[in-house]
Design a protein around this motif. Structure first.
Motif: not given
Length: 101
Positions: A46-60
């Motif tokens: 929720n910050d003002e930056e445009k690059e504010n989308k985060i994807a975290e992927i954990r593979l088992s």
């Protein structure tokens, strides 16, 4: 078919985004067919930056190891793509390690 879970934090992911993530992760099977499952967490900072989308992927993967990548971008698709690229490299290393044993 591996077990893929998509979780959205601070927003509601639409079906198109969920399907995009699932399709991308399922393609990792081409590099290593022993992937057990994947947990994808999509976060909206929720910050003002445009690059504010985060994807975290954990593979088992077998042998109780997890491969993990976290990327941040302008869109969830971009972040997911970057994370998938990072995981692809990790899978190659993981496969080489398995062959070496």
């Amino acid at each position: 078919m591996m077990d893929v879970k998509v979780q959205a934090v601070h927003f509601k992911a639409d079906q198109k985004l969920v399907e995009f993530c699932e399709k991308k992760v399922n393609k990792l099977d081409l590099f290593f067919d022993g992937i057990i499952g994947a947990d994808i967490v999509l976060k909206l900072e929720n910050d003002e930056e445009k690059e504010n989308k985060i994807a975290e992927i954990r593979l088992s993967v077998p042998s109780n190891e997890n491969l993990f990548a976290k990327k941040q971008a302008r869109t969830f698709e971009e972040a997911t793509d970057s994370a998938i690229d990072a995981l692809r490299r990790q899978l190659k290393k993981y496969k080489e390690k398995l062959k070496a044993k």
